[in-house]
Design an enzyme around this catalytic site. Structure first.
Site, PDB file in Angstrom:
ATOM      1  N   SER A   1       9.571  10.309  25.373  1.00 21.58           N
ATOM      2  CA  SER A   1       9.332  10.092  26.706  1.00 21.58           C
ATOM      3  C   SER A   1      10.387  10.899  27.818  1.00 21.58           C
ATOM      4  O   SER A   1      11.237  11.498  27.174  1.00 21.58           O
ATOM      5  CB  SER A   1       9.946   8.447  26.762  1.00 21.58           C
ATOM      6  OG  SER A   1      11.180   8.543  26.874  1.00 21.58           O
ATOM      7  N   LYS A   2      10.050  10.777  28.908  1.00 22.27           N
ATOM      8  CA  LYS A   2      10.699  11.495  29.859  1.00 22.27           C
ATOM      9  C   LYS A   2      12.158  11.193  29.896  1.00 22.27           C
ATOM     10  O   LYS A   2      12.983  11.955  30.180  1.00 22.27           O
ATOM     11  CB  LYS A   2       9.986  11.370  31.370  1.00 22.27           C
ATOM     12  CG  LYS A   2      10.472  12.330  32.238  1.00 22.27           C
ATOM     13  CD  LYS A   2       9.936  12.002  33.681  1.00 22.27           C
ATOM     14  CE  LYS A   2      10.344  12.547  34.901  1.00 22.27           C
ATOM     15  NZ  LYS A   2      10.147  12.005  36.155  1.00 22.27           N
ATOM     16  N   ARG A   3      12.342   9.949  29.655  1.00 20.25           N
ATOM     17  CA  ARG A   3      13.840   9.397  29.833  1.00 20.25           C
ATOM     18  C   ARG A   3      14.786  10.191  28.850  1.00 20.25           C
ATOM     19  O   ARG A   3      16.005  10.495  29.031  1.00 20.25           O
ATOM     20  CB  ARG A   3      13.955   8.019  29.499  1.00 20.25           C
ATOM     21  CG  ARG A   3      14.580   7.319  30.646  1.00 20.25           C
ATOM     22  CD  ARG A   3      14.397   5.804  30.612  1.00 20.25           C
ATOM     23  NE  ARG A   3      12.898   5.465  30.203  1.00 20.25           N
ATOM     24  CZ  ARG A   3      12.879   4.516  29.198  1.00 20.25           C
ATOM     25  NH1 ARG A   3      13.692   4.067  28.205  1.00 20.25           N
ATOM     26  NH2 ARG A   3      11.618   4.257  28.885  1.00 20.25           N
TER      27      ARG A   3
ATOM     28  N   GLY B   1      14.608  13.258  28.023  1.00 24.01           N
ATOM     29  CA  GLY B   1      15.074  14.531  28.374  1.00 24.01           C
ATOM     30  C   GLY B   1      14.339  15.552  27.414  1.00 24.01           C
ATOM     31  O   GLY B   1      14.775  16.506  27.170  1.00 24.01           O
TER      32      GLY B   1
END
Ligand code: GLU
Length: 486
Positions: free
Chosen positions: A254-256, A258
């Protein structure tokens, strides 16, 4: 005649390229190119609330960096344009109205509150919620009156008595659904924009897409899409739903965290060619043991039948290993141009960066390892003198002091400073002193680098540092050792 294979990559411009999306793009590209077909780029920007400045450029740049060149797209045009959904708005409304006419869609004037009230009621009764649209029962006159009065509306799909419905997916096989569970999704929103659920069908059909490749989160919506294809009398496309890319067994990338985007990986020092090679293996099994593939090789061997149903786990260690192989396989000039910016940042001294590049080539896997591995060229710092103690090398601070003094004299007398002459000089000394090579070479490398691990050994480092700097570092080491041992 079989239909020409045409696939499309249809990203929403989110501002970054998720690894899972890039893999979808790769599979789409490979499916098309394996059959000499077309690979299209379509920008799905109907969710205006999520618009991000510059996002489309990131999509272009990523695809170009990894070599997934599209045959038709917003920037280059093609026979089926425009290739940006917000530029196609005019056509969706007509198609939606056609479905209304044939009874496969209807106007809905319900407000959010009306729908929420139904949801709450279902909850309080403990039954699962499926919106029952009262607007389905409006008469033609009532509808017209509301439209004339300018009441806001959406167009919803009408799903009546479907019963069992099924389709075949290239990856997941034969899939059956209970048609009564399908919800009457919105096709056209009150702002006139289509939803993804509608636009994807109209675009895929009008762009002559033969294979729809997308994440398996769309599997459960596909029966609804099929009803629409059927309503228009259009051929359904071939479906290729692919499993997600996971961080581990439980979490999606996920983008979260990084760690989910192509840009994150490039910033971390991975090469586009290695990334694309690695992600080809995420959920797709090559036919042989071979794991290193160029894009043309992938086109050659790619086979949809070898895509797995199970989620793929993104293994950064494996990518790191593969990236190292790519760095080592590069031709000299490409390799140097690749590492040069990192070397220029890390080494300010007057050294030949090509030589440094060469000694690090066998030892680095990721570009961001470069700076730390060559930082000693500019200065050694106050390293711990205990580093001269090395059991296997049979080195102690005392033996190091003796060795360095002998090395100093020998190197001082060396006029022609080449890799060979430094090599000869340093390897002659252990023989003269009657000691193992390590007793001399370990202290030299330590004195020159101040580090326990270096790319290149004592000889290569001395050669690159040059005579003056090498002697200066050895002098410093001798002085420090003398002081400590006094
Ligand atoms: N815009 C959709 C997404 O980014 C595309 C899905 C599809 O390929 O149909 O998820």
């Amino acid at each position: 005649m079989t239909k020409k294979v045409r696939t499309r990559f249809a990203p929403s411009p989110t501002g970054y390229m998720h690894i899972g999306n890039l893999r979808t793009a790769l599979f789409e590209y490979l499916i098309a190119k394996h059959e000499n077909g077309d690979f299209l780029l379509r920008i799905e920007d109907t969710d205006q609330g999520r618009k991000v400045e510059g996002a489309v450029d990131i999509i272009y740049k990523t695809l170009k960096d990894v070599g997934l060149n599209w045959d038709e797209g917003p920037d280059i045009g093609g026979d089926y344009g425009p290739y940006v959904q917000s530029e196609r708005l005019g056509m969706y409304k007509g198609y939606a109205e056609e479905l209304v006419k044939t009874g496969h869609a209807h106007y809905c004037f319900c407000s959010e509150e009306d729908i929420e009230a139904q949801r709450k009621e279902a909850e309080s009764l403990g039954i699962s919620f499926k919106f029952q649209d009262p607007c389905k029962h409006l008469s033609q006159e009532e509808i017209q009156a509301k439209l004339d009065a300018g009441e806001p509306y959406v167009i919803r799909q009408t799903i009546a008595n479907v019963g069992e419905t099924s389709f075949d997916d290239e990856v997941y096989g034969h899939i059956e659904f209970d048609g009564d569970l399908l919800d009457e999704q919105i096709l056209l929103k009150s702002d006139g924009f289509p939803t993804y659920n509608f636009a994807n069908i109209i675009d895929d059909h009008t762009m002559n897409i033969s294979h729809v490749v997308r994440g398996n989160e769309y599997l459960s919506s596909t029966p609804k899409y099929n009803l629409i294809y059927d309503a228009y009398g259009w051929d359904r496309p071939t479906y290729v739903h692919v499993p997600p890319v996971m961080k581990d067994e439980h979490q999606k990338l996920s983008k979260r965290n990084g760690d989910a985007s192509f840009q994150d990986l490039v910033a971390k020092g991975y090469l586009p060619a290695a990334i694309i090679n690695y992600i080809a293996l995420l959920g797709w099994a090559p036919p042989t043991e071979q794991e290193i593939y160029s894009l043309p090789e992938l086109i050659e061997v790619f086979d949809v039948k070898r895509i797995s149903k199970s989620p793929a786990i993104f293994d950064i260690d494996k990518l790191t290993w593969m990236n190292g192989i790519y760095l080592r396989n590069m031709d000299e000039d490409t390799y140097f141009e690749t590492v040069r910016p990192y070397l220029e940042r890390a080494v300010k001294g007057p050294y030949d960066l090509r030589k440094i590049a060469k000694i690090i080539q066998p030892r680095i896997d990721v570009l961001t390892q470069i700076e730390e591995s060559v930082d000693f060229f500019d200065k050694t710092g106050d390293y711990d003198l205990e580093m001269y103690r090395h059991k296997k090398m049979k080195s102690t601070p005392e033996s190091a002091l003796t060795a360095l003094k002998a090395v100093r004299t020998a190197l001082e007398n060396l006029d022609n400073w080449t890799e060979e002459s430094v090599h000869e000089t340093l390897l002659a000394l252990p023989k003269e002193l009657g000691v193992k090579n390590g007793v001399v070479l370990w202290p030299v490398r330590t004195a020159l680098s101040g580090k326990q691990f270096t790319p290149g050994g004592a000889i290569e480092i001395a050669w690159i540092l040059g005579k003056d700097e090498s002697l200066r570092r050895i002098d410093t080491a001798i002085a420090r050792l003398e002081e400590a041992l006094a």
